[in-house]
Design a protein around this motif. Structure first.
Motif, PDB file in Angstrom:
ATOM      1  N   VAL A 193      44.401  -4.394  16.532  1.00  0.00           N
ATOM      2  CA  VAL A 193      44.075  -5.759  16.952  1.00  0.00           C
ATOM      3  C   VAL A 193      43.318  -5.884  18.036  1.00  0.00           C
ATOM      4  CG1 VAL A 193      45.497  -7.607  17.876  1.00  0.00           C
ATOM      5  CG2 VAL A 193      46.554  -6.530  16.038  1.00  0.00           C
ATOM      6  N   MET A 194      43.376  -5.068  18.915  1.00  0.00           N
ATOM      7  CA  MET A 194      42.408  -5.043  20.110  1.00  0.00           C
ATOM      8  C   MET A 194      40.865  -4.842  19.718  1.00  0.00           C
ATOM      9  SD  MET A 194      44.251  -2.942  23.242  1.00  0.00           S
ATOM     10  CE  MET A 194      44.269  -1.536  22.427  1.00  0.00           C
ATOM     11  N   GLU A 195      40.720  -3.866  18.607  1.00  0.00           N
ATOM     12  CA  GLU A 195      39.482  -3.257  18.169  1.00  0.00           C
ATOM     13  C   GLU A 195      38.615  -4.355  17.284  1.00  0.00           C
ATOM     14  OE1 GLU A 195      39.295   1.464  18.675  1.00  0.00           O
ATOM     15  OE2 GLU A 195      40.117   0.514  16.642  1.00  0.00           O
ATOM     16  N   SER A 196      39.554  -4.977  16.600  1.00  0.00           N
ATOM     17  CA  SER A 196      38.919  -5.994  15.478  1.00  0.00           C
ATOM     18  C   SER A 196      39.093  -7.414  15.727  1.00  0.00           C
ATOM     19  CB  SER A 196      39.644  -5.849  13.971  1.00  0.00           C
ATOM     20  OG  SER A 196      39.289  -4.350  13.639  1.00  0.00           O
ATOM     21  N   ILE A 197      39.857  -7.603  16.798  1.00  0.00           N
ATOM     22  CA  ILE A 197      40.263  -9.055  16.993  1.00  0.00           C
ATOM     23  C   ILE A 197      39.857  -9.615  18.292  1.00  0.00           C
ATOM     24  CG2 ILE A 197      41.864 -11.168  16.914  1.00  0.00           C
ATOM     25  CD1 ILE A 197      43.067  -9.489  14.561  1.00  0.00           C
ATOM     26  N   LEU A 198      40.393  -8.669  19.436  1.00  0.00           N
ATOM     27  CA  LEU A 198      40.457  -9.032  20.760  1.00  0.00           C
ATOM     28  C   LEU A 198      39.369  -8.525  21.441  1.00  0.00           C
ATOM     29  CD1 LEU A 198      44.105  -9.164  21.413  1.00  0.00           C
ATOM     30  CD2 LEU A 198      42.655 -10.833  20.691  1.00  0.00           C
ATOM     31  N   TYR A 199      38.166  -7.499  20.734  1.00  0.00           N
ATOM     32  CA  TYR A 199      37.325  -6.756  21.618  1.00  0.00           C
ATOM     33  C   TYR A 199      36.457  -7.671  22.400  1.00  0.00           C
ATOM     34  CZ  TYR A 199      33.839  -8.373  18.356  1.00  0.00           C
ATOM     35  OH  TYR A 199      32.790  -9.269  17.420  1.00  0.00           O
ATOM     36  N   ARG A 200      36.282  -8.685  22.331  1.00  0.00           N
ATOM     37  CA  ARG A 200      35.484  -9.508  23.255  1.00  0.00           C
ATOM     38  C   ARG A 200      36.366  -9.967  24.494  1.00  0.00           C
ATOM     39  NH1 ARG A 200      31.033 -12.562  20.827  1.00  0.00           N
ATOM     40  NH2 ARG A 200      30.783 -11.915  18.726  1.00  0.00           N
ATOM     41  N   TYR A 213      37.060  -4.638  28.320  1.00  0.00           N
ATOM     42  CA  TYR A 213      35.738  -4.314  28.548  1.00  0.00           C
ATOM     43  C   TYR A 213      35.899  -2.751  28.978  1.00  0.00           C
ATOM     44  CZ  TYR A 213      34.167  -9.261  28.595  1.00  0.00           C
ATOM     45  OH  TYR A 213      33.642 -10.271  28.357  1.00  0.00           O
ATOM     46  N   PRO A 214      36.579  -2.362  30.039  1.00  0.00           N
ATOM     47  CA  PRO A 214      36.766  -1.008  30.644  1.00  0.00           C
ATOM     48  C   PRO A 214      37.273   0.000  29.416  1.00  0.00           C
ATOM     49  CG  PRO A 214      37.805  -2.492  32.044  1.00  0.00           C
ATOM     50  CD  PRO A 214      37.623  -3.373  30.884  1.00  0.00           C
ATOM     51  N   LEU A 215      38.010  -0.557  28.653  1.00  0.00           N
ATOM     52  CA  LEU A 215      38.627   0.345  27.505  1.00  0.00           C
ATOM     53  C   LEU A 215      37.636   0.645  26.559  1.00  0.00           C
ATOM     54  CD1 LEU A 215      41.240   1.382  26.294  1.00  0.00           C
ATOM     55  CD2 LEU A 215      41.441  -0.643  24.784  1.00  0.00           C
ATOM     56  N   PHE A 216      36.783  -0.361  26.172  1.00  0.00           N
ATOM     57  CA  PHE A 216      35.807   0.115  25.236  1.00  0.00           C
ATOM     58  C   PHE A 216      34.261   0.085  25.884  1.00  0.00           C
ATOM     59  CE2 PHE A 216      38.377  -2.959  22.573  1.00  0.00           C
ATOM     60  CZ  PHE A 216      39.006  -2.070  22.088  1.00  0.00           C
ATOM     61  N   LEU A 217      34.355   0.264  27.336  1.00  0.00           N
ATOM     62  CA  LEU A 217      32.957   0.480  27.987  1.00  0.00           C
ATOM     63  C   LEU A 217      32.029  -0.610  27.315  1.00  0.00           C
ATOM     64  CD1 LEU A 217      32.745   4.526  28.233  1.00  0.00           C
ATOM     65  CD2 LEU A 217      33.838   2.785  29.839  1.00  0.00           C
ATOM     66  N   THR A 218      32.373  -1.762  27.283  1.00  0.00           N
ATOM     67  CA  THR A 218      31.455  -2.632  26.884  1.00  0.00           C
ATOM     68  C   THR A 218      31.239  -4.083  28.031  1.00  0.00           C
ATOM     69  OG1 THR A 218      33.286  -4.096  25.710  1.00  0.00           O
ATOM     70  CG2 THR A 218      32.017  -2.563  24.339  1.00  0.00           C
ATOM     71  N   LYS A 219      30.434  -4.804  27.736  1.00  0.00           N
ATOM     72  CA  LYS A 219      30.343  -6.130  28.257  1.00  0.00           C
ATOM     73  C   LYS A 219      29.893  -6.958  27.618  1.00  0.00           C
ATOM     74  CE  LYS A 219      25.867  -4.140  29.794  1.00  0.00           C
ATOM     75  NZ  LYS A 219      25.725  -2.693  29.389  1.00  0.00           N
ATOM     76  N   PRO A 220      29.736  -8.181  27.616  1.00  0.00           N
ATOM     77  CA  PRO A 220      29.567  -9.495  27.018  1.00  0.00           C
ATOM     78  C   PRO A 220      28.095  -9.285  26.174  1.00  0.00           C
ATOM     79  CG  PRO A 220      30.448 -10.307  28.825  1.00  0.00           C
ATOM     80  CD  PRO A 220      30.272  -8.811  29.034  1.00  0.00           C
ATOM     81  N   THR A 221      27.147  -8.746  26.678  1.00  0.00           N
ATOM     82  CA  THR A 221      25.833  -8.691  26.064  1.00  0.00           C
ATOM     83  C   THR A 221      25.947  -7.604  24.989  1.00  0.00           C
ATOM     84  OG1 THR A 221      25.313  -7.076  27.746  1.00  0.00           O
ATOM     85  CG2 THR A 221      24.654  -9.356  28.082  1.00  0.00           C
ATOM     86  N   ASP A 222      26.867  -6.828  24.735  1.00  0.00           N
ATOM     87  CA  ASP A 222      27.043  -5.961  23.845  1.00  0.00           C
ATOM     88  C   ASP A 222      27.701  -6.232  22.549  1.00  0.00           C
ATOM     89  OD1 ASP A 222      25.952  -3.881  25.788  1.00  0.00           O
ATOM     90  OD2 ASP A 222      28.073  -3.314  26.307  1.00  0.00           O
ATOM     91  N   PHE A 223      28.539  -7.356  22.559  1.00  0.00           N
ATOM     92  CA  PHE A 223      29.202  -7.822  21.545  1.00  0.00           C
ATOM     93  C   PHE A 223      28.597  -7.847  20.141  1.00  0.00           C
ATOM     94  CE2 PHE A 223      31.866 -10.569  24.519  1.00  0.00           C
ATOM     95  CZ  PHE A 223      32.490  -9.405  25.053  1.00  0.00           C
ATOM     96  N   ASP A 224      27.266  -8.397  20.063  1.00  0.00           N
ATOM     97  CA  ASP A 224      26.931  -8.253  18.754  1.00  0.00           C
ATOM     98  C   ASP A 224      26.473  -6.849  18.170  1.00  0.00           C
ATOM     99  OD1 ASP A 224      26.930 -10.889  18.310  1.00  0.00           O
ATOM    100  OD2 ASP A 224      24.781 -11.361  19.233  1.00  0.00           O
ATOM    101  N   ALA A 225      26.103  -5.984  18.987  1.00  0.00           N
ATOM    102  CA  ALA A 225      25.910  -4.650  18.727  1.00  0.00           C
ATOM    103  C   ALA A 225      27.175  -3.640  18.473  1.00  0.00           C
ATOM    104  CB  ALA A 225      25.137  -3.946  19.886  1.00  0.00           C
ATOM    105  N   VAL A 226      28.030  -4.181  18.924  1.00  0.00           N
ATOM    106  CA  VAL A 226      29.192  -3.314  19.104  1.00  0.00           C
ATOM    107  C   VAL A 226      30.132  -3.799  17.932  1.00  0.00           C
ATOM    108  CG1 VAL A 226      29.163  -2.151  21.122  1.00  0.00           C
ATOM    109  CG2 VAL A 226      30.685  -4.068  20.599  1.00  0.00           C
ATOM    110  N   ARG A 227      30.115  -5.080  17.376  1.00  0.00           N
ATOM    111  CA  ARG A 227      30.968  -5.833  16.508  1.00  0.00           C
ATOM    112  C   ARG A 227      31.129  -4.992  15.337  1.00  0.00           C
ATOM    113  NH1 ARG A 227      30.932  -8.570  11.748  1.00  0.00           N
ATOM    114  NH2 ARG A 227      32.572  -9.918  11.522  1.00  0.00           N
ATOM    115  N   LEU A 228      30.177  -4.296  14.728  1.00  0.00           N
ATOM    116  CA  LEU A 228      30.275  -3.589  13.571  1.00  0.00           C
ATOM    117  C   LEU A 228      31.188  -2.304  13.698  1.00  0.00           C
ATOM    118  CD1 LEU A 228      29.414  -3.042  10.597  1.00  0.00           C
ATOM    119  CD2 LEU A 228      27.320  -1.679  11.265  1.00  0.00           C
ATOM    120  N   TRP A 229      30.936  -1.645  14.644  1.00  0.00           N
ATOM    121  CA  TRP A 229      31.936  -0.184  14.868  1.00  0.00           C
ATOM    122  C   TRP A 229      32.995  -0.660  15.317  1.00  0.00           C
ATOM    123  CZ3 TRP A 229      34.091   0.881  19.455  1.00  0.00           C
ATOM    124  CH2 TRP A 229      33.322   0.421  20.527  1.00  0.00           C
ATOM    125  N   THR A 230      33.311  -1.722  16.180  1.00  0.00           N
ATOM    126  CA  THR A 230      34.792  -2.059  16.502  1.00  0.00           C
ATOM    127  C   THR A 230      35.724  -2.476  15.400  1.00  0.00           C
ATOM    128  OG1 THR A 230      33.975  -4.288  17.302  1.00  0.00           O
ATOM    129  CG2 THR A 230      34.091  -2.585  19.069  1.00  0.00           C
TER     130      THR A 230
END
Length: 123
Positions: free
Chosen positions: A21-28, A33-50
């Motif tokens: 649920v966290m990776e596929s639905i709530l990753y934004r 952010y700290p769990l996945f080492l992401t920030k809002p500007t990464d969302f389009d790039a990381v969507r596929l792998w998350t």
């Protein structure tokens, strides 16, 4: 398969379903952010792998549940094989995670320790 292994396998399956649920639905969500080492500007790039990694985790959770169901319903060798493989897989993946990105050491521990304990119980 021992009762302890069955309970731990189900607990890990629940944990993996939550991670799905966290990776596929709530990753934004900002709390993740700290769990996945992401920030809002990464969302389009990381969507596929998350999303894909999330589904891997959900199918792995299903494998654990199916393994326990098989084991308690007269198909113990098949159930044990499924649970043992899944435990070994996640133990290995935890090592890969921490080697790939050391900042995710806590994630690796949360993934690897329960899986390693389950693997020990299965062997």
């Amino acid at each position: 398969m021992s009762t302890a292994a069955q309970v731990l396998a189900i607990c890990i399956a629940v944990m993996l379903a939550v991670v799905f649920v966290m990776e596929s639905i709530l990753y934004r969500h900002p709390r993740l952010y700290p769990l996945f080492l992401t920030k809002p500007t990464d969302f389009d790039a990381v969507r596929l792998w998350t999303v894909n990694v999330g589904w891997y985790n959900l199918t792995t959770a299903a494998a654990l549940v199916i393994g326990v169901i098989l084991a308690v319903n007269g198909h113990e060798p098949a159930g044990e094989a499924l649970v043992t493989f899944t435990a070994a897989q996640h133990t290995f993946l935890a090592v890969v995670l921490v080697v790939t990105e050391r900042r995710l050491w806590l994630n690796a521990l949360m993934e690897g320790i329960p899986a390693a304990i389950l693997l020990i119980l299965m062997l």
